[in-house]
Scaffold this active site. Structure first.
Site, mmCIF file in Angstrom:
data_model
loop_
_atom_site.group_PDB
_atom_site.id
_atom_site.type_symbol
_atom_site.label_atom_id
_atom_site.label_comp_id
_atom_site.label_asym_id
_atom_site.label_seq_id
_atom_site.Cartn_x
_atom_site.Cartn_y
_atom_site.Cartn_z
ATOM 1 N N GLY A 128 0.829 -1.201 0.000
ATOM 2 C CA GLY A 128 0.000 0.000 0.000
ATOM 3 C C GLY A 128 0.857 1.242 0.000
ATOM 4 N N GLY B 92 0.828 5.594 1.403
ATOM 5 C CA GLY B 92 0.177 6.649 2.156
ATOM 6 C C GLY B 92 0.515 8.007 1.582
ATOM 7 N N ASN C 84 2.935 9.897 2.394
ATOM 8 C CA ASN C 84 4.360 10.234 2.346
ATOM 9 C C ASN C 84 5.285 9.037 2.169
ATOM 10 O OD1 ASN C 84 4.228 9.027 4.877
ATOM 11 N ND2 ASN C 84 3.997 10.989 5.924
ATOM 12 N N GLY C 85 4.757 7.904 1.730
ATOM 13 C CA GLY C 85 5.631 6.757 1.545
ATOM 14 C C GLY C 85 4.896 5.538 1.037
ATOM 15 N N LYS D 5 8.526 0.349 5.035
ATOM 16 C CA LYS D 5 7.988 1.626 4.526
ATOM 17 C C LYS D 5 9.137 2.520 4.122
ATOM 18 C CE LYS D 5 4.641 5.283 5.092
ATOM 19 N NZ LYS D 5 3.458 5.782 5.826
ATOM 20 N N ASP E 33 -6.061 9.046 11.532
ATOM 21 C CA ASP E 33 -6.526 8.549 10.225
ATOM 22 C C ASP E 33 -7.132 7.146 10.347
ATOM 23 O OD1 ASP E 33 -7.044 8.630 7.535
ATOM 24 O OD2 ASP E 33 -5.006 8.190 6.904
#
Length: 306
Positions: free
Chosen positions: A35, A37, A39-40, A55, A146
Site C-alpha cells: 500500500g 500513504g 508520504n511513503g 515503509k 486517520d
C-alpha cells in the site's frame, strides 16, 4: 536513465529489489507493494527474520516522525494496535537517497472483507476492540487520527484488530496530521481537526456505518442529519443509533464510555436506556410545571391580600 522526481515513482521498487541499509547493513528483498500513504510506500519484504513490512520514502522527517510514533505505541501497556518496529536506516539508489523503517508484517484480512465474510455482528466486536485500544492510546496523550478500513487488519486465532499505518497518529492538542475525508469530522462540518478523543470517536462512528453499508456516502448540506438518517434507514445499524448519534455529535469524552454504550446497545439495552431518559425528562418537566403553578398561586394570594 530518465528519473521521474515524483516521490511515488521514486519509491516504486520492482519485485526482487535488494534494499541494503547504509548503517545497519541489513538486507531486505522487495516482494510486492502492500500500500501507499501520503508520504511513503509500504512493501512486503523478505529478510533474515522472515517476512516484514518496509515503509520507504525520500522524506526523512515523515519517516522519523512515524518511527517515533511506533516507539510511543510500544509503551502503551496492553496495546496491540501498531506493528512492532524492527529496523530504521537509509539507502541510496540511482543517486536518490531514501529513508525507511522495517516493521512487523501483520498478516490477516482487511477489515471490510472480514466483516463481509463473518457478518455484521462481528463489526461490533471489532469496533469494541478498537475502542478499548484507543482508550489506552488517548490516556497516553495520543490521537490516532486517520482511522479507516484500509489501515486496519484483522488477524486470526483469536481475531484481533491491528493497524498497518500509524502515519496519522498525533499528539493531543495539535492539528491532525493525516486524515481521509469520509472519516473526518471537518469534512462533514461537525468539528475541527484538533487532535482530541472526540475526533477519533467520530471516525469510529463513520467506520461502523461503513462496515454495515460496505460503501461510503457523498456529503450533503446537513451533515449530521444525513448521517443519522443513514443510521436509521438500516435495519441492523438502527440498533446502535444512540451511541453513534452521540459520537457523531462529539458528546463522548472517552472511548471507554462509547464502548460501554455500544455494547449495551448490542445487548438490547438501548431501548431501556432511552425509556429511562424519557421518564426522567417527563418527571423533570412535570416538576417544573408544578413549581411554576405553585409560584403563580402564591403570587395571586399575595396580590389579593394587598
Amino acid at each position: 536513465m530518465i528519473i521521474n522526481h515524483s516521490w511515488k515513482n521514486q519509491c516504486n521498487l520492482p519485485s526482487g529489489t535488494i534494499v541494503q541499509g547504509k548503517w545497519n547493513k541489513q538486507n531486505y528483498q522487495i516482494m510486492r507493494k502492500l500500500g501507499e500513504g501520503a508520504n511513503g510506500v509500504v512493501y512486503l519484504a523478505n529478510s533474515k527474520r522472515g517476512y516484514v513490512a518496509l515503509k520507504i520514502s525520500n522524506d526523512s522527517f515523515s519517516i522519523m516522525s512515524e518511527v517515533n510514533v511506533l516507539k510511543e505505541l510500544a509503551k502503551v501497556q496492553g496495546s496491540v494496535l501498531g506493528p512492532s518496529l524492527f529496523d530504521v536506516d537509509d539507502w541510496g539508489r540511482y543517486g536518490i537517497h531514501y529513508y525507511y523503517y522495517v516493521m512487523e508484517y501483520i498478516h490477516g484480512s482487511d477489515l471490510l472483507s472480514f466483516i463481509q465474510q463473518k457478518g455484521h455482528s462481528w463489526a461490533v466486536v471489532m469496533i469494541a476492540q478498537l475502542l478499548d485500544v484507543l482508550d489506552k492510546l488517548h490516556q497516553e496523550g495520543w490521537i490516532f487520527g486517520d482511522i479507516k478500513p484500509e489501515n486496519l487488519i484483522v488477524t486470526k486465532s483469536p481475531a484481533t484488530i491491528r493497524c498497518i499505518d500509524v502515519g496519522g497518529t498525533t499528539k493531543t492538542g495539535r492539528a491532525i496530521k493525516e486524515f481521509t475525508e469520509f472519516y473526518d469530522r471537518g469534512y462533514w462540518g461537525l468539528g475541527s481537526r484538533k487532535a482530541e478523543p472526540a475526533y477519533d470517536l467520530f471516525s469510529v462512528a463513520l467506520l461502523m456505518i461503513h462496515l454495515f453499508y460496505q460503501r461510503r456516502f457523498t456529503k450533503k448540506e446537513a451533515g449530521h442529519k444525513q448521517l443519522v438518517d443513514i443510521v436509521q434507514s438500516h435495519s441492523e445499524l438502527r440498533k446502535y443509533e444512540w451511541p453513534l448519534r452521540r459520537a457523531l455529535g462529539g458528546e463522548y469524552e472517552s472511548a471507554q464510555v462509547m464502548r460501554t454504550e455500544l455494547l449495551a446497545a448490542a445487548r438490547g439495552e438501548q431501548r431501556v436506556q432511552k425509556t429511562s431518559i424519557n421518564k426522567s425528562n417527563i418527571l423533570e418537566t412535570s416538576m417544573m410545571i408544578f413549581v411554576t403553578i405553585m409560584i403563580y398561586i402564591v403570587y395571586i394570594v399575595q396580590s389579593l391580600s394587598l
